[in-house]
Design a protein around this motif. Structure first.
Motif, PDB file in Angstrom:
ATOM      1  N   LEU A 281      -8.740   1.558   3.369  1.00 33.09           N
ATOM      2  CA  LEU A 281      -7.412   1.657   3.658  1.00 33.09           C
ATOM      3  C   LEU A 281      -6.980   1.058   4.975  1.00 33.09           C
ATOM      4  O   LEU A 281      -6.035   0.480   5.434  1.00 33.09           O
TER       5      LEU A 281
ATOM      6  N   LEU B  85      -3.246   6.769   6.231  1.00 30.37           N
ATOM      7  CA  LEU B  85      -4.013   7.610   5.404  1.00 30.37           C
ATOM      8  C   LEU B  85      -5.539   7.539   5.662  1.00 30.37           C
ATOM      9  O   LEU B  85      -6.348   8.374   5.131  1.00 30.37           O
TER      10      LEU B  85
ATOM     11  N   TRP C  29       2.317   2.139   5.807  1.00 33.23           N
ATOM     12  CA  TRP C  29       1.795   3.366   5.930  1.00 33.23           C
ATOM     13  C   TRP C  29       0.699   3.865   5.250  1.00 33.23           C
ATOM     14  O   TRP C  29       0.142   4.820   5.487  1.00 33.23           O
ATOM     15  N   LYS C  30       0.314   2.918   4.270  1.00 33.52           N
ATOM     16  CA  LYS C  30      -1.086   3.279   3.510  1.00 33.52           C
ATOM     17  C   LYS C  30      -2.381   3.455   4.757  1.00 33.52           C
ATOM     18  O   LYS C  30      -3.343   3.854   4.374  1.00 33.52           O
ATOM     19  N   ARG C  31      -2.135   2.342   5.605  1.00 37.42           N
ATOM     20  CA  ARG C  31      -3.370   2.419   6.807  1.00 37.42           C
ATOM     21  C   ARG C  31      -3.302   3.704   7.322  1.00 37.42           C
ATOM     22  O   ARG C  31      -4.603   4.166   7.712  1.00 37.42           O
TER      23      ARG C  31
ATOM     24  N   THR D  67      -5.376  -2.737   4.007  1.00 36.21           N
ATOM     25  CA  THR D  67      -3.890  -2.231   3.617  1.00 36.21           C
ATOM     26  C   THR D  67      -3.125  -2.484   4.843  1.00 36.21           C
ATOM     27  O   THR D  67      -3.832  -2.547   6.120  1.00 36.21           O
ATOM     28  N   ARG D  68      -1.758  -2.577   4.667  1.00 33.87           N
ATOM     29  CA  ARG D  68      -0.804  -2.425   5.848  1.00 33.87           C
ATOM     30  C   ARG D  68       0.232  -1.487   5.728  1.00 33.87           C
ATOM     31  O   ARG D  68       0.120  -0.743   4.563  1.00 33.87           O
TER      32      ARG D  68
END
Length: 254
Positions: free
Chosen positions: A167, A178, A174-176, A171-172
């Motif tokens: 993550l 987590l 809001w997922k990052r 990823t980019r």
């Protein structure tokens, strides 16, 4: 493509297994044998039984059963270590190739040596570093919590660390956000042993074992780093070859 990935995993796994065995023989095994001599001196009845059960990740338990079979020291022990490392190399490489191929198909991974080393480094952080922060690699004679609880914690830590790092890196938005919580969750509870690390009656032996423990952690870390960087590099080279071959077939007129 699936069959080619499996074949590539087997070939790379053999290379990794042999390389890992050579590195362990040079840097890790001498430390284990030195620690076992102290362990045997503390329990003379166990001298006839070689001590084994140390995974390449350094997280295996040290519970020895006098009635259990174990390979003899020397060539037999080296052979079983090579087989174990090769099987581990094949399994890890198969997972790595599948993940890397999926990222390639989605345009998230370039077929460069740098990206291969990056993927190997991420695997090293997930499979070795993250668990070692809670349960460092242990030498024979070290006290530890119950084997089952350590194995379950190790597995959960690796899965969560892999997800968290994925993550953070891949990823980019809001997922990052987590990613970091997933990395920290396993360390809220670690099945650590309560009490002294070594129960040897000789203070000099305890001092020697403590020094060997520190050297073993360093040697295991460097060995595993080399293993994963090589795995990432060989995997990216194999994927590049497979994709170039597939594109070559596509360009051939029907």
């Amino acid at each position: 493509m699936f069959r080619k990935l499996v074949l590539s995993a087997c070939l790379i796994g053999v290379v990794l297994g042999m390389a890992m065995t050579a590195m362990q023989s040079a840097g890790v095994t001498p430390l284990l044998l030195a620690a076992e001599r102290h362990e045997v001196s503390a329990t003379p009845h166990a001298a006839a039984v070689p001590h084994h059960g140390h995974s390449h990740a350094g997280q295996a338990g040290h519970h020895h059963d006098d009635s259990a079979w174990a390979p003899a020291d020397g060539a037999e022990r080296l052979g079983y270590t090579a087989v174990s490392n090769t099987l581990a190399g094949i399994g890890f490489t198969a997972l790595l190739l599948v993940v890397m191929n999926q990222l390639r198909e989605r345009g998230r991974l370039k077929m460069t040596a740098g990206h291969g080393l990056m993927m190997g480094g991420l695997c090293y952080l997930a499979v070795f570093v993250a668990p070692s922060l809670g349960l460092p690699p242990e030498i024979p004679g070290a006290a530890a919590a119950a084997l089952e609880s350590r194995q379950l914690w190790w597995l959960a830590t690796v899965v969560l660390a892999a997800a968290g790092l994925g993550l953070l890196v891949l990823t980019r938005g809001w997922k990052r956000g987590l990613g970091l919580p997933l990395l920290l969750v396993p360390h809220a509870w670690v099945p650590a042993h309560q009490g002294p690390r070594f129960s040897h009656p000789d203070p000099q032996a305890v001092a020697a074992l403590t020094e060997l423990q520190h050297e073993f952690i360093l040697a295991s870390g460097l060995t595993n780093l080399a293993f994963w960087l090589l795995a990432g590099l060989l995997s990216i080279l194999a994927l590049r070859r497979l994709t170039d071959t597939a594109h070559g077939h596509d360009d051939v007129p029907g």
